[in-house]
Design a protein around this motif. Sequence first.
Motif, mmCIF file in Angstrom:
data_model
loop_
_atom_site.group_PDB
_atom_site.id
_atom_site.type_symbol
_atom_site.label_atom_id
_atom_site.label_comp_id
_atom_site.label_asym_id
_atom_site.label_seq_id
_atom_site.Cartn_x
_atom_site.Cartn_y
_atom_site.Cartn_z
ATOM 1 N N SER A 249 -21.324 20.389 41.600
ATOM 2 C CA SER A 249 -22.169 20.108 42.774
ATOM 3 C C SER A 249 -23.539 20.778 42.665
ATOM 4 C CB SER A 249 -21.459 20.578 44.046
ATOM 5 O OG SER A 249 -21.138 21.952 43.910
ATOM 6 N N ASN A 250 -23.723 21.613 41.640
ATOM 7 C CA ASN A 250 -25.018 22.286 41.474
ATOM 8 C C ASN A 250 -26.013 21.487 40.640
ATOM 9 O OD1 ASN A 250 -23.963 24.375 42.896
ATOM 10 N ND2 ASN A 250 -24.891 25.926 41.588
ATOM 11 N N LEU A 251 -25.687 20.232 40.357
ATOM 12 C CA LEU A 251 -26.661 19.389 39.645
ATOM 13 C C LEU A 251 -27.874 19.169 40.541
ATOM 14 C CD1 LEU A 251 -24.851 16.401 37.917
ATOM 15 C CD2 LEU A 251 -26.058 18.299 36.827
ATOM 16 N N VAL A 252 -29.044 19.203 39.927
ATOM 17 C CA VAL A 252 -30.284 18.860 40.648
ATOM 18 C C VAL A 252 -30.644 17.463 40.152
ATOM 19 C CG1 VAL A 252 -32.695 19.492 41.033
ATOM 20 C CG2 VAL A 252 -30.954 21.292 40.712
ATOM 21 N N GLY A 253 -30.383 16.441 40.990
ATOM 22 C CA GLY A 253 -30.497 15.060 40.508
ATOM 23 C C GLY A 253 -29.173 14.668 39.855
ATOM 24 N N ALA A 254 -29.130 13.455 39.347
ATOM 25 C CA ALA A 254 -27.872 12.945 38.790
ATOM 26 C C ALA A 254 -27.690 13.400 37.345
ATOM 27 C CB ALA A 254 -27.884 11.414 38.854
ATOM 28 N N LEU B 209 -30.114 14.452 29.195
ATOM 29 C CA LEU B 209 -30.378 15.776 29.793
ATOM 30 C C LEU B 209 -30.049 15.781 31.287
ATOM 31 C CD1 LEU B 209 -33.808 16.538 28.088
ATOM 32 C CD2 LEU B 209 -31.540 17.310 27.373
ATOM 33 N N SER B 210 -29.656 16.948 31.781
ATOM 34 C CA SER B 210 -29.383 17.109 33.212
ATOM 35 C C SER B 210 -29.968 18.443 33.663
ATOM 36 C CB SER B 210 -27.871 17.112 33.480
ATOM 37 O OG SER B 210 -27.307 15.912 33.000
ATOM 38 N N TRP C 209 -34.385 14.533 32.786
ATOM 39 C CA TRP C 209 -35.762 14.363 32.310
ATOM 40 C C TRP C 209 -36.681 13.943 33.460
ATOM 41 C CZ3 TRP C 209 -37.947 16.241 28.205
ATOM 42 C CH2 TRP C 209 -39.216 15.769 27.814
ATOM 43 N N ALA C 210 -36.169 13.046 34.304
ATOM 44 C CA ALA C 210 -36.976 12.594 35.453
ATOM 45 C C ALA C 210 -37.255 13.778 36.385
ATOM 46 C CB ALA C 210 -36.234 11.491 36.209
ATOM 47 N N VAL C 211 -36.257 14.664 36.560
ATOM 48 C CA VAL C 211 -36.460 15.848 37.418
ATOM 49 C C VAL C 211 -37.528 16.751 36.777
ATOM 50 C CG1 VAL C 211 -35.347 17.831 38.519
ATOM 51 C CG2 VAL C 211 -34.049 15.722 38.192
ATOM 52 N N ALA C 212 -37.433 16.913 35.449
ATOM 53 C CA ALA C 212 -38.401 17.782 34.755
ATOM 54 C C ALA C 212 -39.818 17.216 34.867
ATOM 55 C CB ALA C 212 -38.009 17.930 33.285
ATOM 56 N N MET C 213 -39.958 15.906 34.759
ATOM 57 C CA MET C 213 -41.292 15.293 34.858
ATOM 58 C C MET C 213 -41.843 15.430 36.289
ATOM 59 S SD MET C 213 -42.132 14.392 31.883
ATOM 60 C CE MET C 213 -41.157 15.762 31.281
ATOM 61 N N TYR C 214 -40.954 15.313 37.263
ATOM 62 C CA TYR C 214 -41.354 15.501 38.668
ATOM 63 C C TYR C 214 -41.863 16.931 38.850
ATOM 64 C CZ TYR C 214 -40.791 15.508 43.784
ATOM 65 O OH TYR C 214 -40.997 15.604 45.136
ATOM 66 N N VAL D 60 -36.193 21.042 43.656
ATOM 67 C CA VAL D 60 -34.914 21.340 44.318
ATOM 68 C C VAL D 60 -34.910 20.713 45.717
ATOM 69 C CG1 VAL D 60 -33.434 23.199 45.201
ATOM 70 C CG2 VAL D 60 -34.415 23.384 42.914
ATOM 71 N N VAL D 61 -36.031 20.820 46.429
ATOM 72 C CA VAL D 61 -36.120 20.190 47.758
ATOM 73 C C VAL D 61 -35.897 18.680 47.637
ATOM 74 C CG1 VAL D 61 -37.759 19.563 49.592
ATOM 75 C CG2 VAL D 61 -37.612 21.951 48.819
ATOM 76 N N HIS D 62 -36.506 18.067 46.626
ATOM 77 C CA HIS D 62 -36.469 16.598 46.505
ATOM 78 C C HIS D 62 -35.129 16.081 45.982
ATOM 79 C CE1 HIS D 62 -38.408 12.676 46.169
ATOM 80 N NE2 HIS D 62 -37.800 12.533 44.992
ATOM 81 N N PHE D 63 -34.609 16.736 44.925
ATOM 82 C CA PHE D 63 -33.418 16.185 44.262
ATOM 83 C C PHE D 63 -32.110 16.842 44.710
ATOM 84 C CE2 PHE D 63 -36.836 15.134 41.284
ATOM 85 C CZ PHE D 63 -36.546 13.804 41.004
ATOM 86 N N ALA D 64 -32.179 18.004 45.345
ATOM 87 C CA ALA D 64 -30.941 18.685 45.768
ATOM 88 C C ALA D 64 -31.188 19.358 47.114
ATOM 89 C CB ALA D 64 -30.507 19.702 44.708
#
Length: 412
Positions: free
Chosen positions: A247-252, A208-209, A257-262, A125-129
């Motif tokens: 606006s509550n998306l974390v990442g695009a 996925l988002s 999937w990239a957020v989940a791997m992070y 959340v800190v990194h993507f949002a």
Amino acid sequence: MTTTTATDPTATDPAGIDLAGIDPAVLRDDLDAYARALRAWLASEPVLDQWRGRHYPNTEERIADHGRFMGVLFRAGWNRYGWPESAGGLGGDERHRAIFYDALSAAGLPIPAPHLMLETLGPPVVHFAPELATAYLPAYLRGDEWWGQGFSEPEAGSDLASLRCRARREGDTYILSGSKLWTSHGATSSRLVCLVRTGTPESRHRGLSMIFLDADTPGVTIRPIALASGENELAEVFFDDAVVPASNLVGAEGKGWAVAMYLLQWERAMYAWICAADALRRLRDLRGQVATRLAAGARLPDGSAARLGTVYEQIIALRSRSAATVRRLAAGDTVGPEASVDKVLLATVEIALFDLARDLLGTEFVLGATDEVAAWRNEWWFSRSATILGGSAEVQRTIIADHVLGLPKEAK
Ligand SMILES: Cc1cc2nc3c(=O)[nH]c(=O)nc-3n(C[C@H](O)[C@H](O)[C@H](O)COP(=O)(O)OP(=O)(O)OC[C@H]3O[C@@H](n4cnc5c(N)ncnc54)[C@H](O)[C@@H]3O)c2cc1C
């Protein structure tokens, strides 16, 4: 978001946080100074005694009381290190957090339960949002709220990319429908971070988002799951056309999937460090109980001393591995499939430690009615999940074989 009140990270700052009179900037920049000051505070602060050796009748009371404990740690400043100032922290990195968990355990204190999901969900959340982190992370650090991770579904666990919970875009909102399963702390969480499908059913991980939402959003129903231990710290979550701001998306959108791997880097690596710290405290407790039993004339099963030594060795192996991983995270390295090694080691420790407690406490483990023995029993039950949660042991070993060791594929 209609149901949420954003928090000003500075609003709850006491006029001057009480870091034993030390300049916060010194503790941010000097890890040894942070460790020394924290240990001294933990050893001398009488208010902490209420959390030493405390047991709870149920999950709700435990997690709520641990939230109060976080409030004390936050007001004194200690659990804010390792988190950015923009999100209610005091700066520093993962090494501060590792020192913090270690110091709590060494001082005979529990690691507050909400910190487990904080380690998993906070970094992405800190990194993507970052704006969501500014709005909501301070309340998490204060222990006023905690979040649940909605990834797994009835038909999607190891094969996460097959998940079906859907988010349909309508104007500046997403409409969520479907369900999640095994959400840790789900029944008491204020917010959820969910991996949902915004692409076609066949799009697998490309469709996925990641989305952040209030747990009390209309259309969200959370049902606790009763576990074999009698605890209910996991939950099922149902979405029935729940409306969430886009606006509550974390990442695009489509990049979940990239957020989940992070996120997995912290879910596996920091969780491993916390387990090692906590296991050392539990092993010390067990040794103390065994010494009392021996003094009272009890006999232990043959080989008990050697098993105690083996479990200690396993914890130290986990800790050594984990220390290297924490340093890599702090340096900004990407910890990829190698985090599966930490995960396998932590499962080994959890199973071995609680099996040892079961065997050394003998009949009392099964029949004992004290809160202390009940806690060992509960934790023994929970330790059975160490080879499943956060990715099963079989899947971790396959990742290590394929992506770390580069072994040839098994012949079908
Ligand atoms: C205590 C606990 C807490 C949890 N907390 C959360 C949470 O907060 N949020 C969340 O989203 N999820 C959570 N989970 C769910 C967890 O992530 C899943 O249970 C896990 O990913 C396994 O998925 P599954 O249960 O669907 O099992 P399955 O994927 O159905 O696996 C069943 C068995 O088949 C094996 N298997 C599956 N695929 C393979 C393969 N390719 N190769 C070899 N063996 C395989 C597995 O190893 C396992 O033994 C939690 C689970 C537990 C037990």
